[in-house]
Design a protein around this motif. Structure first.
Motif, short mmCIF file in Angstrom:
data_model
loop_
_atom_site.label_atom_id
_atom_site.label_comp_id
_atom_site.label_asym_id
_atom_site.label_seq_id
_atom_site.Cartn_x
_atom_site.Cartn_y
_atom_site.Cartn_z
N ILE A 57 -4.01 -1.12 -6.61
CA ILE A 57 -5.11 -1.13 -5.58
C ILE A 57 -6.39 -0.74 -6.21
O ILE A 57 -7.40 -1.43 -5.81
N THR A 117 0.80 -1.09 0.00
CA THR A 117 0.11 0.15 -0.03
C THR A 117 0.77 1.34 0.01
O THR A 117 0.33 2.15 0.42
N TRP A 146 -7.91 -0.22 1.74
CA TRP A 146 -6.59 -0.14 1.36
C TRP A 146 -6.39 1.41 0.47
O TRP A 146 -7.24 1.74 -0.15
#
Length: 234
Positions: free
Chosen positions: A64, A56, A116
């Motif tokens: 993501i 991340t 995320w």
């Protein structure tokens, strides 16, 4: 002397030869080589535990977003394997671990995936990340069920720091193997770049080493739009 091994007995698609008959004298012997063919299929009753672990850091926005857009498809497709529970984790630099423990509550899993965010809680700041910390913490903290097949499906674009607070590859592999976890690694790079780049004096191929050590696979060369598909394939 007669040998018979029927397909029904071993649930095989074919056995060749299915039977063999001959006459032997005293002291004589014969060797019979049989080929058993079983067509690969998709399991529907397996007990499977899967934790999705994302890099991340700041460079991962596209990957993501792809995983989040495909979250519903990912969960619905993989849940068809049988009794499946999912968890969610991350790694930044220098932290990582679980954000959602293994559960059959797919809504909670989707929420965790949607949480995320590239650059949160840590942007990274240099090329290597805290892969080893994230994977080790997930291995140690997830509520793995007895007798389940256990997977970490992880994706990123950089290798993990080695040494110091990050620990060693050997230590991380030991934590994974202690829980019988299979690593499925989605690498935006190649066999020698991205997650396979040389780092901290270690040779190239870190992702390959983790997959080999845990009986998993590395899927190289995926761009941001292909992340969800790569997760399903892994």
């Amino acid at each position: 002397c007669s040998s018979d091994l029927s397909p029904v007995m071993v649930l095989a698609d074919s056995i060749n030869p299915s039977s063999f008959t001959t006459s032997l004298g005293v002291g004589e012997s014969v060797t019979i080589n049989k080929t058993v063919t079983i067509t690969e299929g998709v399991p529907t009753t397996a007990k499977v535990d899967v934790v999705f672990v994302a890099d991340t850091t700041g460079s991962m926005a596209g990957q993501i977003a792809s995983a989040q857009a495909g979250a519903s498809s990912i969960l619905s497709t993989l849940s068809g394997l049988g009794d499946v529970r999912f968890g969610v984790g991350f790694y930044g630099d220098p932290s990582g671990g679980l954000t959602q423990n293994l559960t059959s509550n797919f809504s909670a899993v989707t929420t965790a995936i949607n949480n995320w965010q590239a650059g949160v809680p840590e942007g990274g700041g240099d090329f290597p990340e805290a892969n080893l910390i994230g994977w080790t913490n997930v291995a140690n903290d997830a509520l793995w069920r007895d007798d389940s097949r256990r997977f970490i499906v992880t994706f990123g674009d950089a290798p993990g720091h080695v040494g110091g607070i990050y620990g060693t590859e050997t230590q991380a592999v030991s934590a994974l193997n202690a829980e019988d976890i299979q690593m499925e690694i989605i690498n935006t790079g190649t066999s020698t770049s991205g997650m396979n780049s040389s780092v901290d004096g270690e040779p190239a191929g870190q992702a390959n080493r983790f997959a080999d050590a845990t009986g998993g696979e590395v899927f190289n060369g995926f761009n941001s739009s292909g992340t969800a598909t790569a997760i399903i394939n892994a």
